[in-house]
Motif scaffolding. Structure first.
Motif, PDB file in Angstrom:
ATOM      1  N   PRO A 168     -13.676 -14.147   7.928  1.00 25.58           N
ATOM      2  CA  PRO A 168     -13.620 -12.955   7.070  1.00 25.58           C
ATOM      3  C   PRO A 168     -12.198 -12.637   6.634  1.00 25.58           C
ATOM      4  CG  PRO A 168     -15.042 -12.572   8.955  1.00 25.58           C
ATOM      5  CD  PRO A 168     -14.359 -13.877   9.203  1.00 25.58           C
ATOM      6  N   ILE A 169     -12.081 -12.121   5.415  1.00 31.60           N
ATOM      7  CA  ILE A 169     -10.768 -11.851   4.811  1.00 31.60           C
ATOM      8  C   ILE A 169     -10.619 -10.361   4.552  1.00 31.60           C
ATOM      9  CG2 ILE A 169      -9.295 -12.285   2.795  1.00 31.60           C
ATOM     10  CD1 ILE A 169     -10.943 -14.905   2.414  1.00 31.60           C
ATOM     11  N   ALA A 170      -9.429  -9.839   4.818  1.00 29.87           N
ATOM     12  CA  ALA A 170      -9.055  -8.490   4.392  1.00 29.87           C
ATOM     13  C   ALA A 170      -7.813  -8.594   3.512  1.00 29.87           C
ATOM     14  CB  ALA A 170      -8.768  -7.582   5.582  1.00 29.87           C
ATOM     15  N   LEU A 171      -7.779  -7.793   2.464  1.00 32.01           N
ATOM     16  CA  LEU A 171      -6.608  -7.726   1.588  1.00 32.01           C
ATOM     17  C   LEU A 171      -5.773  -6.506   1.951  1.00 32.01           C
ATOM     18  CD1 LEU A 171      -8.343  -8.421  -1.850  1.00 32.01           C
ATOM     19  CD2 LEU A 171      -7.198 -10.082  -0.355  1.00 32.01           C
ATOM     20  N   LEU A 172      -4.468  -6.622   1.756  1.00 32.68           N
ATOM     21  CA  LEU A 172      -3.575  -5.479   1.891  1.00 32.68           C
ATOM     22  C   LEU A 172      -2.907  -5.214   0.548  1.00 32.68           C
ATOM     23  CD1 LEU A 172      -1.719  -6.051   5.304  1.00 32.68           C
ATOM     24  CD2 LEU A 172      -3.877  -4.859   4.873  1.00 32.68           C
ATOM     25  N   HIS A 173      -3.200  -4.049  -0.037  1.00 33.95           N
ATOM     26  CA  HIS A 173      -2.415  -3.635  -1.197  1.00 33.95           C
ATOM     27  C   HIS A 173      -0.973  -3.474  -0.742  1.00 33.95           C
ATOM     28  CE1 HIS A 173      -0.959  -1.661  -4.701  1.00 33.95           C
ATOM     29  NE2 HIS A 173      -0.875  -0.471  -4.130  1.00 33.95           N
ATOM     30  N   CYS A 174      -0.033  -3.910  -1.572  1.00 41.66           N
ATOM     31  CA  CYS A 174       1.362  -3.934  -1.145  1.00 41.66           C
ATOM     32  C   CYS A 174       2.274  -3.884  -2.364  1.00 41.66           C
ATOM     33  CB  CYS A 174       1.625  -5.211  -0.334  1.00 41.66           C
ATOM     34  SG  CYS A 174       3.327  -5.430   0.208  1.00 41.66           S
ATOM     35  N   VAL A 175       3.366  -3.163  -2.235  1.00 43.90           N
ATOM     36  CA  VAL A 175       4.444  -3.193  -3.227  1.00 43.90           C
ATOM     37  C   VAL A 175       5.665  -3.740  -2.504  1.00 43.90           C
ATOM     38  CG1 VAL A 175       5.859  -1.857  -4.824  1.00 43.90           C
ATOM     39  CG2 VAL A 175       3.471  -1.188  -4.410  1.00 43.90           C
ATOM     40  N   SER A 176       6.124  -4.912  -2.921  1.00 40.43           N
ATOM     41  CA  SER A 176       7.157  -5.641  -2.179  1.00 40.43           C
ATOM     42  C   SER A 176       8.560  -5.190  -2.539  1.00 40.43           C
ATOM     43  CB  SER A 176       6.994  -7.149  -2.420  1.00 40.43           C
ATOM     44  OG  SER A 176       5.749  -7.590  -1.931  1.00 40.43           O
ATOM     45  N   ILE A 177       8.781  -3.890  -2.477  1.00 41.95           N
ATOM     46  CA  ILE A 177      10.093  -3.282  -2.660  1.00 41.95           C
ATOM     47  C   ILE A 177      10.333  -2.401  -1.442  1.00 41.95           C
ATOM     48  CG2 ILE A 177      11.535  -1.802  -4.127  1.00 41.95           C
ATOM     49  CD1 ILE A 177      10.801  -4.439  -5.455  1.00 41.95           C
ATOM     50  N   TYR A 178      11.579  -2.331  -0.972  1.00 39.34           N
ATOM     51  CA  TYR A 178      11.877  -1.681   0.303  1.00 39.34           C
ATOM     52  C   TYR A 178      12.954  -0.604   0.148  1.00 39.34           C
ATOM     53  CZ  TYR A 178       9.598  -5.925   2.043  1.00 39.34           C
ATOM     54  OH  TYR A 178       8.712  -6.939   2.278  1.00 39.34           O
ATOM     55  N   PRO A 179      12.634   0.662  -0.052  1.00 42.71           N
ATOM     56  CA  PRO A 179      11.289   1.225  -0.248  1.00 42.71           C
ATOM     57  C   PRO A 179      10.940   1.259  -1.733  1.00 42.71           C
ATOM     58  CG  PRO A 179      12.879   3.003  -0.016  1.00 42.71           C
ATOM     59  CD  PRO A 179      13.664   1.720   0.101  1.00 42.71           C
ATOM     60  N   PRO A 180       9.659   1.355  -2.075  1.00 39.66           N
ATOM     61  CA  PRO A 180       9.260   1.452  -3.484  1.00 39.66           C
ATOM     62  C   PRO A 180       9.372   2.875  -4.006  1.00 39.66           C
ATOM     63  CG  PRO A 180       7.316   1.452  -2.098  1.00 39.66           C
ATOM     64  CD  PRO A 180       8.494   1.307  -1.168  1.00 39.66           C
ATOM     65  N   ALA A 181       9.564   3.019  -5.308  1.00 42.48           N
ATOM     66  CA  ALA A 181       9.479   4.344  -5.938  1.00 42.48           C
ATOM     67  C   ALA A 181       8.030   4.802  -5.900  1.00 42.48           C
ATOM     68  CB  ALA A 181       9.979   4.272  -7.378  1.00 42.48           C
ATOM     69  N   TYR A 182       7.824   6.092  -5.747  1.00 37.26           N
ATOM     70  CA  TYR A 182       6.462   6.617  -5.605  1.00 37.26           C
ATOM     71  C   TYR A 182       5.582   6.274  -6.806  1.00 37.26           C
ATOM     72  CZ  TYR A 182       8.107   9.258  -1.568  1.00 37.26           C
ATOM     73  OH  TYR A 182       8.620   9.602  -0.349  1.00 37.26           O
ATOM     74  N   ASN A 183       6.176   6.264  -7.991  1.00 41.73           N
ATOM     75  CA  ASN A 183       5.348   6.010  -9.178  1.00 41.73           C
ATOM     76  C   ASN A 183       5.004   4.538  -9.364  1.00 41.73           C
ATOM     77  OD1 ASN A 183       7.832   5.046  -9.992  1.00 41.73           O
ATOM     78  ND2 ASN A 183       7.914   6.200 -11.906  1.00 41.73           N
ATOM     79  N   THR A 184       5.419   3.699  -8.408  1.00 45.96           N
ATOM     80  CA  THR A 184       5.058   2.275  -8.476  1.00 45.96           C
ATOM     81  C   THR A 184       4.010   1.893  -7.426  1.00 45.96           C
ATOM     82  OG1 THR A 184       6.765   1.523  -6.895  1.00 45.96           O
ATOM     83  CG2 THR A 184       7.408   1.743  -9.229  1.00 45.96           C
ATOM     84  N   ILE A 185       3.601   2.832  -6.591  1.00 47.65           N
ATOM     85  CA  ILE A 185       2.759   2.484  -5.435  1.00 47.65           C
ATOM     86  C   ILE A 185       1.295   2.280  -5.819  1.00 47.65           C
ATOM     87  CG2 ILE A 185       1.943   3.278  -3.180  1.00 47.65           C
ATOM     88  CD1 ILE A 185       4.669   4.735  -2.915  1.00 47.65           C
ATOM     89  N   HIS A 186       0.750   3.154  -6.662  1.00 42.89           N
ATOM     90  CA  HIS A 186      -0.602   2.985  -7.205  1.00 42.89           C
ATOM     91  C   HIS A 186      -1.661   2.760  -6.116  1.00 42.89           C
ATOM     92  CE1 HIS A 186       1.138   2.975 -11.180  1.00 42.89           C
ATOM     93  NE2 HIS A 186       1.878   1.901 -10.900  1.00 42.89           N
TER      94      HIS A 186
END
Length: 350
Positions: free
Chosen positions: A179-197
Motif C-alpha cells: 500500500p502507498i501513501a502520498l505526502l503533500h509537500c512544498v520543498s522549501i525550508y520554510p515555504p511562504a504561506y501562500n505557496t502551501i496549498h
C-alpha cells in the motif's frame, strides 16, 4: 481506499493521524545526541522517528562536491559539502545501533532510502515501510527497486507535477509495492504561506484514491494541525532538541514542546472532525432545557380569557411549551388565573 499498516498501526481514512518525527540528519553525526532525540520523541507521543539513509558516495557527485568547498552561513554549514556529508551520513553500523535503541524504547524506526544499496540495508533491518523523498519521485530505477520489495511506501511529492506523481505511483504498483501513501509537500525550508496549498491534500486523495498526509517544512504548529483538519492522515515534521543548534535543518524543525502540541492537538482536531451527519448530543439535549425559552404569560389573566399574541412572552428555561409552538396557544382559553411572568403549561389551556 487501502490503508497502510506500519507495526500494527493502521494509517488512512478514519484513523487518527500518524505523526513522524523527522530526525533526518539533525543528529549531526552524534549518536548520543541521536538517542536523546529519540527519548524526546517518545515523550512527545509521536508514532515514529525517521532518518535518512544516504552516504557520501550514494547521493552527491564528485563534481558537486568540488563546487561546494565553503559556505558563508557558518550556522548551517561547516567546512566543505563533503566534510558535512561525511559527518552527517548514517553509517550501516549506526543504522543497526539506532534501530536497536528504537526497539528498546518501543518506537518505530523509519528511514528515507536514496540508493539500491540503502534499500537493501533497510530491508535487512526488517523496516516496516519505505519512505521515498520528494527528490526521487522521478528516479524510476529506484522506484522500481523499492516497489519490488512489496512493502508499504510513503512517497513525498514536493517539486512534482501531477503527471510525475501518477507515473511514480504506477511504477511502484507495477513492480509489486505494498500500500502507498502520498505526502503533500512544498520543498522549501520554510515555504511562504501562500505557496502551501493544503487543498492539495483532498485533491490528491480524490485523484489517486490513496491515503494522503503532509510533509511539513513550516515554522510552528499551526499548518500541520490545519493539514489534519483538511484530511491529512500522516504528518511528517523535522524534529530537534534545540532550534539554535548548528546544522542543516534545526532552525525549521519542531522542538519537543511543539511536537507534543502537534501530537496532542492533532488528535483533538481529528476527533473534532467527526461526521457530516447532523446530531444533537445528549449533553446538548440537557442544555436545551436551560438555555432555550418557553412560553410565559406576559401580564395577569383571568380564567376563561382568550390568549392573544400580546399576552405571551418567551423566557428561560427551555422546558414546557416552546416558542415554535405559539400558534397552538393563540386563540385558546386559560383554565386558571395567572400572575405576570408565570409559565404556561399545556394543561392550563382549554
Amino acid at each position: 481506499m487501502e490503508k497502510l499498516i506500519i507495526n500494527n498501526r493502521p494509517i488512512g481514512s478514519g484513523e487518527k493521524p500518524y505523526i513522524i518525527a523527522e530526525i533526518g540528519s539533525n543528529h549531526n553525526g552524534d549518536m548520543n545526541l541521536c538517542r536523546q532525540m529519540i527519548d524526546a520523541a517518545v515523550l512527545s507521543g509521536v508514532d515514529a522517528v525517521k532518518f535518512q539513509s544516504w552516504s557520501a558516495g550514494s547521493l552527491i557527485s564528485l563534481t558537486e562536491y568540488s563546487r561546494n568547498t565553503q559556505y558563508a552561513d557558518k550556522k548551517k554549514h561547516f567546512g566543505s559539502l563533503l566534510e558535512m556529508v561525511e559527518r552527517y551520513q548514517f553509517t550501516p553500523q549506526q543504522h543497526k545501533e539506532i534501530l536497536h535503541y528504537c526497539k528498546e524504547k518501543g518506537m518505530t524506526f523509519l528511514s528515507s532510502c536514496f540508493s539500491k544499496e540503502e534499500v537493501d540495508l533497510l530491508e535487512s533491518l526488517a523496516i516496516p515501510a519505505f519512505k521515498i523523498a520528494s527528490m526521487d519521485i522521478n528516479h524510476i530505477p529506484l522506484l522500481e527497486y523499492i516497489g519490488g520489495k512489496g512493502k508499504p511506501v510513503i512517497l513525498s511529492t514536493g517539486m512534482a507535477t501531477l503527471g510525475e506523481i501518477e507515473r511514480a505511483v504506477n511504477t511502484l504498483k507495477k513492480n509489486g509495492s505494498g500500500p502507498i501513501a502520498l505526502l503533500h509537500c512544498v520543498s522549501i525550508y520554510p515555504p511562504a504561506y501562500n505557496t502551501i496549498h493544503l487543498k492539495n491534500i483532498p485533491m490528491l486523495q480524490m485523484a489517486f484514491d490513496l491515503p494522503v498526509g503532509f510533509s511539513d517544512h513550516t515554522l510552528g504548529t499551526a499548518i500541520p494541525l490545519a493539514a489534519i483538519a483538511i484530511g491529512a492522515c500522516i504528518i511528517e515534521k523535522h524534529f530537534t532538541l534545540d532550534k539554535e543548534m548548528d546544522g542543516w535543518d534545526h532552525a525549521i524543525s519542531a522542538n519537543p514542546n511543539e511536537m507534543e502540541i502537534i501530537v496532542r492537538e492533532g488528535c483533538n482536531v481529528f476527533t473534532s472532525i467527526g461526521s457530516a451527519v447532523r446530531t444533537v448530543t445528549d449533553e446538548e439535549e440537557e442544555k436545551r432545557k436551560k438555555f432555550r425559552r418557553r412560553i410565559v404569560i406576559r401580564q395577569p389573566m383571568k380564567e376563561g380569557e382568550v390568549i392573544s399574541f400580546g399576552d405571551i412572552d418567551y423566557k428561560r428555561p427551555g422546558t414546557g411549551i416552546h416558542p415554535d409552538e405559539f400558534r397552538y396557544v393563540i386563540g385558546r382559553q386559560v383554565n386558571r388565573d395567572f400572575e405576570a411572568d408565570e409559565w404556561l403549561e399545556w394543561s392550563d389551556l382549554k
